[in-house]
Design an enzyme around this catalytic site. Structure first.
Site, mmCIF file in Angstrom:
data_model
loop_
_atom_site.group_PDB
_atom_site.id
_atom_site.type_symbol
_atom_site.label_atom_id
_atom_site.label_comp_id
_atom_site.label_asym_id
_atom_site.label_seq_id
_atom_site.Cartn_x
_atom_site.Cartn_y
_atom_site.Cartn_z
ATOM 1 N N ARG A 103 11.346 -11.112 22.855
ATOM 2 C CA ARG A 103 11.524 -11.600 24.282
ATOM 3 C C ARG A 103 10.595 -12.647 24.528
ATOM 4 N NH1 ARG A 103 11.238 -7.170 28.579
ATOM 5 N NH2 ARG A 103 11.592 -8.980 30.213
ATOM 6 N N VAL B 95 9.619 -11.832 34.637
ATOM 7 C CA VAL B 95 8.412 -11.997 33.869
ATOM 8 C C VAL B 95 8.292 -13.463 33.054
ATOM 9 C CG1 VAL B 95 7.817 -9.614 33.714
ATOM 10 C CG2 VAL B 95 8.967 -10.568 31.848
ATOM 11 N N HIS C 50 6.260 -8.287 38.619
ATOM 12 C CA HIS C 50 6.084 -7.338 37.328
ATOM 13 C C HIS C 50 5.404 -7.928 36.299
ATOM 14 C CE1 HIS C 50 10.254 -5.040 38.577
ATOM 15 N NE2 HIS C 50 9.363 -4.697 39.192
ATOM 16 N N CYS D 204 -9.070 -1.430 26.988
ATOM 17 C CA CYS D 204 -9.902 -1.789 28.146
ATOM 18 C C CYS D 204 -9.478 -2.793 29.003
ATOM 19 C CB CYS D 204 -11.257 -2.560 27.447
ATOM 20 S SG CYS D 204 -10.886 -4.110 26.583
ATOM 21 N N CYS E 298 -7.301 -5.447 20.207
ATOM 22 C CA CYS E 298 -8.292 -5.972 20.890
ATOM 23 C C CYS E 298 -9.622 -6.553 20.266
ATOM 24 C CB CYS E 298 -8.590 -5.410 22.127
ATOM 25 S SG CYS E 298 -9.788 -5.652 23.101
ATOM 26 N N CYS F 54 -12.553 -4.044 21.854
ATOM 27 C CA CYS F 54 -12.544 -2.813 21.745
ATOM 28 C C CYS F 54 -11.841 -2.207 20.741
ATOM 29 C CB CYS F 54 -12.474 -2.042 23.022
ATOM 30 S SG CYS F 54 -10.770 -1.853 23.268
ATOM 31 N N THR G 212 19.502 -10.405 41.661
ATOM 32 C CA THR G 212 18.809 -9.024 41.341
ATOM 33 C C THR G 212 19.837 -7.819 41.569
ATOM 34 O OG1 THR G 212 17.094 -7.452 41.806
ATOM 35 C CG2 THR G 212 17.349 -9.020 43.480
ATOM 36 N N SER G 213 20.000 -6.843 40.884
ATOM 37 C CA SER G 213 20.724 -5.770 41.080
ATOM 38 C C SER G 213 20.033 -4.783 42.256
ATOM 39 C CB SER G 213 20.955 -5.059 39.802
ATOM 40 O OG SER G 213 19.661 -4.582 39.450
ATOM 41 N N ASN H 202 24.534 -13.406 44.693
ATOM 42 C CA ASN H 202 24.669 -12.764 43.514
ATOM 43 C C ASN H 202 26.014 -12.862 42.931
ATOM 44 O OD1 ASN H 202 25.050 -10.403 41.618
ATOM 45 N ND2 ASN H 202 22.905 -9.913 42.495
HETATM 46 P P1 OAD Z 1 19.280 -6.766 36.593
HETATM 47 O O1 OAD Z 1 19.844 -6.821 35.156
HETATM 48 O O2 OAD Z 1 19.170 -5.406 37.042
HETATM 49 O O3 OAD Z 1 20.558 -7.390 37.728
HETATM 50 C C1 OAD Z 1 20.649 -8.815 37.361
HETATM 51 C C2 OAD Z 1 21.647 -9.147 38.729
HETATM 52 O O4 OAD Z 1 21.762 -10.551 38.660
HETATM 53 C C3 OAD Z 1 22.861 -8.585 38.611
HETATM 54 O O5 OAD Z 1 23.036 -7.980 40.049
HETATM 55 C C4 OAD Z 1 23.974 -9.574 38.302
HETATM 56 O O6 OAD Z 1 25.127 -9.226 38.823
HETATM 57 C C5 OAD Z 1 23.062 -10.863 38.926
HETATM 58 N N1 OAD Z 1 23.374 -12.018 38.037
HETATM 59 C C6 OAD Z 1 23.757 -12.184 36.861
HETATM 60 N N2 OAD Z 1 23.937 -13.657 36.422
HETATM 61 C C7 OAD Z 1 23.855 -14.212 37.824
HETATM 62 C C8 OAD Z 1 23.813 -15.250 38.085
HETATM 63 N N3 OAD Z 1 24.091 -16.678 37.143
HETATM 64 N N4 OAD Z 1 23.696 -15.896 39.468
HETATM 65 C C9 OAD Z 1 23.492 -14.882 40.321
HETATM 66 N N5 OAD Z 1 23.291 -13.662 39.917
HETATM 67 C C10 OAD Z 1 23.540 -13.198 38.774
HETATM 68 O O7 OAD Z 1 17.983 -7.547 36.581
HETATM 69 P P2 OAD Z 1 16.867 -7.104 37.854
HETATM 70 O O8 OAD Z 1 17.520 -6.779 39.183
HETATM 71 O O9 OAD Z 1 15.955 -8.267 37.771
HETATM 72 O O10 OAD Z 1 11.970 -4.153 35.354
HETATM 73 O O11 OAD Z 1 16.074 -6.056 37.510
HETATM 74 C C11 OAD Z 1 15.062 -5.506 38.147
HETATM 75 C C12 OAD Z 1 14.113 -4.807 37.259
HETATM 76 O O12 OAD Z 1 14.822 -3.747 36.452
HETATM 77 C C13 OAD Z 1 13.529 -5.819 35.959
HETATM 78 O O13 OAD Z 1 12.424 -6.564 36.636
HETATM 79 C C14 OAD Z 1 13.070 -4.828 34.915
HETATM 80 C C15 OAD Z 1 14.220 -4.047 34.947
HETATM 81 O O14 OAD Z 1 14.206 -2.842 34.455
HETATM 82 C C16 OAD Z 1 11.013 -3.693 34.516
HETATM 83 O O15 OAD Z 1 11.212 -3.994 33.357
HETATM 84 C C17 OAD Z 1 9.916 -2.812 35.054
#
Ligand code: OAD
Length: 244
Positions: free
Chosen positions: A70, A103, A119, A130, A147, A150, A188-189, A213
């Site tokens: 990634r 990230v 995140h 550590c 590391c 340590c 974001t979902s 979205n």
């Molecule tokens: P998701 O993959 O859950 O959601 C992505 C969202 O973006 C979805 O609702 C899609 O419909 C939308 N989407 C996709 N392409 C798009 C575009 N071009 N324009 C607008 N919207 C679009 O990703 P996150 O919500 O970021 O955490 O996920 C939240 C967290 O869950 C992440 O930070 C990660 C994950 O597990 C950890 O790793 C702890």
């Protein structure tokens, strides 16, 4: 692209704006989102195997390799029109806070000042024992690097499932959400806590919640305005409609 007059009016009057972004805003830079059922990052794996302290304890090599892959993907991409539109937008408000679950560091790369990275950042690596930040490590090694201080295994400096978010960042995010007049939830979902609770905190304290979205989410019904489309298209169009 047409926007509701009431939304444009609210934004022209607003002084304090908060924005929460997720993987969707980076999709048009060529990065995969997490939950896309076809190509999403979690499509082949279970999140808890790759992004949890237990997963790392069970199989550090697999987790390290997945993040190395990634990291490589992130190094090869540039911010897109959505990231840049948010930089433009920030110039028009007295108080503008960008909170991201991503990230990938693309908001900072686009020029957003001091984004709150809830995140963490995949470009940073720290010791799993550590916690010392590692500046250099050998990516070509077959084994998980250790590391220099340590000898503990190195891990990405990101928040995994089951881990607390960095406290200062979370407090700043919550303050911005509860003090803003307009709150954007973009790409974001809206299901991973505690980030998912920020738009509701904003709404409770009187903010207008705007969702951008490509699809509907659990937040859609609670948002005052839901703009369906790609953030790389909707955001520049919104900036244009407001200020050009
Ligand atoms: P998701 O993959 O859950 O959601 C992505 C969202 O973006 C979805 O609702 C899609 O419909 C939308 N989407 C996709 N392409 C798009 C575009 N071009 N324009 C607008 N919207 C679009 O990703 P996150 O919500 O970021 O955490 O996920 C939240 C967290 O869950 C992440 O930070 C990660 C994950 O597990 C950890 O790793 C702890």
């Amino acid at each position: 692209m047409e926007f509701p007059g009431a939304l444009l009016e609210s934004l022209r009057r607003a002084q304090r704006v908060a924005v929460l972004t997720g993987a969707g805003i980076s999709q048009e830079s060529g990065l995969r989102t997490f939950r896309d059922s076809q190509s999403g990052i979690w499509a082949k794996y279970r999140p808890e195997d790759l992004a949890s302290p237990e997963g790392f304890r069970r199989n550090p090599q697999m987790v390290w390799d997945w993040y190395a892959w990634r990291r490589l993907a992130v190094e090869g991409v540039r911010p897109n029109a959505g990231h840049y539109a948010l930089v433009q937008m920030a110039l028009h408000f007295a108080d503008f806070t960008l909170i991201t679950q991503n990230v990938d560091g693309l908001h900072a790369a686009a020029g957003t000042r001091a984004p709150i990275e809830l995140h963490g950042n995949i470009r940073h690596v720290r010791c799993s024992e550590c916690a010392a930040r590692a500046e250099h490590w050998d990516e070509s090694e077959k084994q998980v690097p250790r590391c220099a201080l340590c000898g503990g295994l190195l891990r990405p400096d990101v928040v995994w499932f089951g881990e607390p978010l960095p406290r200062a960042e979370l407090e700043r995010a919550l303050r911005a959400s509860t003090e803003c007049q307009v709150f954007f939830s973009i790409g974001t979902s809206a299901i991973v806590q505690p980030a998912a609770s920020l738009p509701y905190a904003a709404r409770r304290t009187g903010a207008i919640v705007v969702e951008i979205n490509a699809e509907s989410t659990p937040l859609t019904g609670a948002a005052a305005f839901s703009l369906r489309g790609k953030s790389g298209e909707v955001l520049p169009a919104l900036v244009k409609a407001l200020w050009q």
